[in-house]
Design a protein around this motif. Sequence first.
Motif, PDB file in Angstrom:
ATOM      1  N   LEU A  31      74.109  41.494  -2.681  1.00 59.87           N
ATOM      2  CA  LEU A  31      74.862  40.841  -1.410  1.00 59.87           C
ATOM      3  C   LEU A  31      74.398  41.465  -0.143  1.00 59.87           C
ATOM      4  O   LEU A  31      74.113  40.618   0.827  1.00 59.87           O
ATOM      5  CB  LEU A  31      76.402  41.237  -1.501  1.00 59.87           C
ATOM      6  CG  LEU A  31      77.012  40.478  -2.674  1.00 59.87           C
ATOM      7  CD1 LEU A  31      78.496  40.845  -2.574  1.00 59.87           C
ATOM      8  CD2 LEU A  31      77.038  38.906  -2.326  1.00 59.87           C
ATOM      9  N   ILE A  32      74.043  42.654  -0.081  1.00 57.32           N
ATOM     10  CA  ILE A  32      73.768  43.130   1.264  1.00 57.32           C
ATOM     11  C   ILE A  32      71.884  42.564   1.486  1.00 57.32           C
ATOM     12  O   ILE A  32      71.510  42.141   2.428  1.00 57.32           O
ATOM     13  CB  ILE A  32      73.535  44.661   1.164  1.00 57.32           C
ATOM     14  CG1 ILE A  32      75.017  45.030   1.447  1.00 57.32           C
ATOM     15  CG2 ILE A  32      72.658  45.200   2.540  1.00 57.32           C
ATOM     16  CD1 ILE A  32      75.280  46.695   1.274  1.00 57.32           C
ATOM     17  N   THR A  33      71.164  42.544   0.178  1.00 57.63           N
ATOM     18  CA  THR A  33      70.008  42.058   0.278  1.00 57.63           C
ATOM     19  C   THR A  33      69.761  40.551   0.891  1.00 57.63           C
ATOM     20  O   THR A  33      69.052  40.204   1.541  1.00 57.63           O
ATOM     21  CB  THR A  33      69.097  42.321  -0.896  1.00 57.63           C
ATOM     22  OG1 THR A  33      69.132  43.586  -1.164  1.00 57.63           O
ATOM     23  CG2 THR A  33      67.907  41.750  -0.850  1.00 57.63           C
ATOM     24  N   LEU A  38      69.053  36.340   4.871  1.00 54.92           N
ATOM     25  CA  LEU A  38      69.464  35.198   5.600  1.00 54.92           C
ATOM     26  C   LEU A  38      69.450  35.540   7.137  1.00 54.92           C
ATOM     27  O   LEU A  38      68.895  34.696   7.837  1.00 54.92           O
ATOM     28  CB  LEU A  38      70.664  34.815   5.170  1.00 54.92           C
ATOM     29  CG  LEU A  38      71.501  34.089   5.714  1.00 54.92           C
ATOM     30  CD1 LEU A  38      71.025  32.522   5.441  1.00 54.92           C
ATOM     31  CD2 LEU A  38      73.093  33.890   5.183  1.00 54.92           C
ATOM     32  N   VAL A  39      69.847  36.662   7.524  1.00 61.43           N
ATOM     33  CA  VAL A  39      69.837  37.094   9.014  1.00 61.43           C
ATOM     34  C   VAL A  39      68.600  37.281   9.453  1.00 61.43           C
ATOM     35  O   VAL A  39      68.307  36.572  10.605  1.00 61.43           O
ATOM     36  CB  VAL A  39      70.604  38.475   9.280  1.00 61.43           C
ATOM     37  CG1 VAL A  39      70.552  38.988  10.429  1.00 61.43           C
ATOM     38  CG2 VAL A  39      72.109  38.496   8.789  1.00 61.43           C
ATOM     39  N   THR A  40      67.703  37.629   8.762  1.00 58.62           N
ATOM     40  CA  THR A  40      66.262  37.727   9.418  1.00 58.62           C
ATOM     41  C   THR A  40      65.656  36.335   9.238  1.00 58.62           C
ATOM     42  O   THR A  40      65.157  36.083  10.254  1.00 58.62           O
ATOM     43  CB  THR A  40      65.365  38.750   8.145  1.00 58.62           C
ATOM     44  OG1 THR A  40      65.969  40.017   8.120  1.00 58.62           O
ATOM     45  CG2 THR A  40      63.813  38.775   8.652  1.00 58.62           C
ATOM     46  N   GLU A  73      65.348  56.126  -0.791  1.00 58.99           N
ATOM     47  CA  GLU A  73      64.275  56.482   0.430  1.00 58.99           C
ATOM     48  C   GLU A  73      64.564  55.438   1.563  1.00 58.99           C
ATOM     49  O   GLU A  73      64.764  54.322   1.390  1.00 58.99           O
ATOM     50  CB  GLU A  73      63.117  56.496  -0.059  1.00 58.99           C
ATOM     51  CG  GLU A  73      62.853  57.909  -1.127  1.00 58.99           C
ATOM     52  CD  GLU A  73      63.159  59.068  -0.647  1.00 58.99           C
ATOM     53  OE1 GLU A  73      62.534  59.325   0.656  1.00 58.99           O
ATOM     54  OE2 GLU A  73      63.536  59.997  -1.666  1.00 58.99           O
ATOM     55  N   PRO A  74      64.294  56.067   2.646  1.00 58.20           N
ATOM     56  CA  PRO A  74      64.377  55.362   3.768  1.00 58.20           C
ATOM     57  C   PRO A  74      63.416  54.003   3.812  1.00 58.20           C
ATOM     58  O   PRO A  74      62.248  54.188   3.282  1.00 58.20           O
ATOM     59  CB  PRO A  74      63.858  55.986   5.126  1.00 58.20           C
ATOM     60  CG  PRO A  74      64.470  57.566   4.760  1.00 58.20           C
ATOM     61  CD  PRO A  74      64.229  57.374   3.076  1.00 58.20           C
ATOM     62  N   GLY A  75      63.817  52.864   3.839  1.00 60.93           N
ATOM     63  CA  GLY A  75      63.078  51.734   3.889  1.00 60.93           C
ATOM     64  C   GLY A  75      62.948  51.128   2.110  1.00 60.93           C
ATOM     65  O   GLY A  75      62.463  49.856   2.196  1.00 60.93           O
ATOM     66  N   GLN A  76      63.919  51.709   1.432  1.00 60.46           N
ATOM     67  CA  GLN A  76      63.854  51.082   0.078  1.00 60.46           C
ATOM     68  C   GLN A  76      65.259  50.893  -0.251  1.00 60.46           C
ATOM     69  O   GLN A  76      65.574  50.296  -1.505  1.00 60.46           O
ATOM     70  CB  GLN A  76      63.535  52.193  -0.798  1.00 60.46           C
ATOM     71  CG  GLN A  76      62.250  52.793  -0.756  1.00 60.46           C
ATOM     72  CD  GLN A  76      61.047  51.789  -0.840  1.00 60.46           C
ATOM     73  OE1 GLN A  76      61.464  50.824  -2.084  1.00 60.46           O
ATOM     74  NE2 GLN A  76      60.189  51.664   0.191  1.00 60.46           N
ATOM     75  N   GLY A  77      66.403  51.090   0.499  1.00 64.80           N
ATOM     76  CA  GLY A  77      67.801  50.739   0.626  1.00 64.80           C
ATOM     77  C   GLY A  77      67.909  48.935   0.375  1.00 64.80           C
ATOM     78  O   GLY A  77      66.798  48.182   0.502  1.00 64.80           O
ATOM     79  N   PRO A  78      69.064  48.550   0.107  1.00 66.20           N
ATOM     80  CA  PRO A  78      69.283  47.273   0.049  1.00 66.20           C
ATOM     81  C   PRO A  78      68.864  46.293   1.408  1.00 66.20           C
ATOM     82  O   PRO A  78      69.607  46.753   2.565  1.00 66.20           O
ATOM     83  CB  PRO A  78      70.920  47.095  -0.388  1.00 66.20           C
ATOM     84  CG  PRO A  78      71.353  48.459   0.114  1.00 66.20           C
ATOM     85  CD  PRO A  78      70.291  49.196  -0.014  1.00 66.20           C
ATOM     86  N   GLY A  79      68.037  45.423   1.159  1.00 66.33           N
ATOM     87  CA  GLY A  79      67.705  44.676   2.345  1.00 66.33           C
ATOM     88  C   GLY A  79      66.668  45.134   3.437  1.00 66.33           C
ATOM     89  O   GLY A  79      66.404  44.565   4.392  1.00 66.33           O
ATOM     90  N   GLU A  80      66.351  46.480   3.082  1.00 67.16           N
ATOM     91  CA  GLU A  80      65.616  47.101   4.213  1.00 67.16           C
ATOM     92  C   GLU A  80      64.046  46.674   4.159  1.00 67.16           C
ATOM     93  O   GLU A  80      63.221  46.729   5.059  1.00 67.16           O
ATOM     94  CB  GLU A  80      65.593  48.649   3.797  1.00 67.16           C
ATOM     95  CG  GLU A  80      66.788  49.189   4.347  1.00 67.16           C
ATOM     96  CD  GLU A  80      66.910  50.743   4.251  1.00 67.16           C
ATOM     97  OE1 GLU A  80      65.765  51.512   3.890  1.00 67.16           O
ATOM     98  OE2 GLU A  80      68.133  51.393   4.246  1.00 67.16           O
ATOM     99  N   PHE A  82      63.628  43.725   4.513  1.00 68.80           N
ATOM    100  CA  PHE A  82      63.636  42.752   5.708  1.00 68.80           C
ATOM    101  C   PHE A  82      63.932  43.243   6.905  1.00 68.80           C
ATOM    102  O   PHE A  82      63.593  42.679   7.847  1.00 68.80           O
ATOM    103  CB  PHE A  82      64.644  41.567   5.281  1.00 68.80           C
ATOM    104  CG  PHE A  82      64.408  40.725   3.926  1.00 68.80           C
ATOM    105  CD1 PHE A  82      63.418  40.017   3.698  1.00 68.80           C
ATOM    106  CD2 PHE A  82      65.354  41.144   2.911  1.00 68.80           C
ATOM    107  CE1 PHE A  82      63.161  39.167   2.439  1.00 68.80           C
ATOM    108  CE2 PHE A  82      65.008  40.471   1.668  1.00 68.80           C
ATOM    109  CZ  PHE A  82      64.233  39.532   1.550  1.00 68.80           C
ATOM    110  N   THR A  83      64.850  44.288   6.694  1.00 72.07           N
ATOM    111  CA  THR A  83      65.366  44.700   8.220  1.00 72.07           C
ATOM    112  C   THR A  83      64.503  46.045   8.626  1.00 72.07           C
ATOM    113  O   THR A  83      64.631  46.399   9.951  1.00 72.07           O
ATOM    114  CB  THR A  83      66.685  45.083   8.199  1.00 72.07           C
ATOM    115  OG1 THR A  83      66.907  46.417   7.293  1.00 72.07           O
ATOM    116  CG2 THR A  83      67.430  44.038   7.789  1.00 72.07           C
TER     117      THR A  83
END
Length: 87
Positions: A31-33, A38-40, A73-80, A82-83
């Motif tokens: 869901l977060i991804t 969508l936001v991006t 790891e930073p940058g590997q989380g949900p939606g990261e 894109f964000t």
Amino acid sequence: MLMSASAERLGLADADPDSSPHRDLDEARRLITALAGLVTASVEYLGPHAAPIRDGLQSLQRAFREASAFPDEPGQGPGEKFTGPVF
């Protein structure tokens, strides 16, 4: 709706998120991804609403990291992807 559903799947709708019967981190990740994509994709159309929506998304991403037994790891989380990384 994606933001609310993500929060519910993180257990944030209950007094004790760790024991929430609604907690499902795998579903929260999806869901977060989806919300991040969508936001991006629509940020240019959101106008003054973009900043609060991004803030809400980042809060969910941080809550996911805190809820994970083994944080990504930073940058590997949900939606990261894109964000960008969320710390």
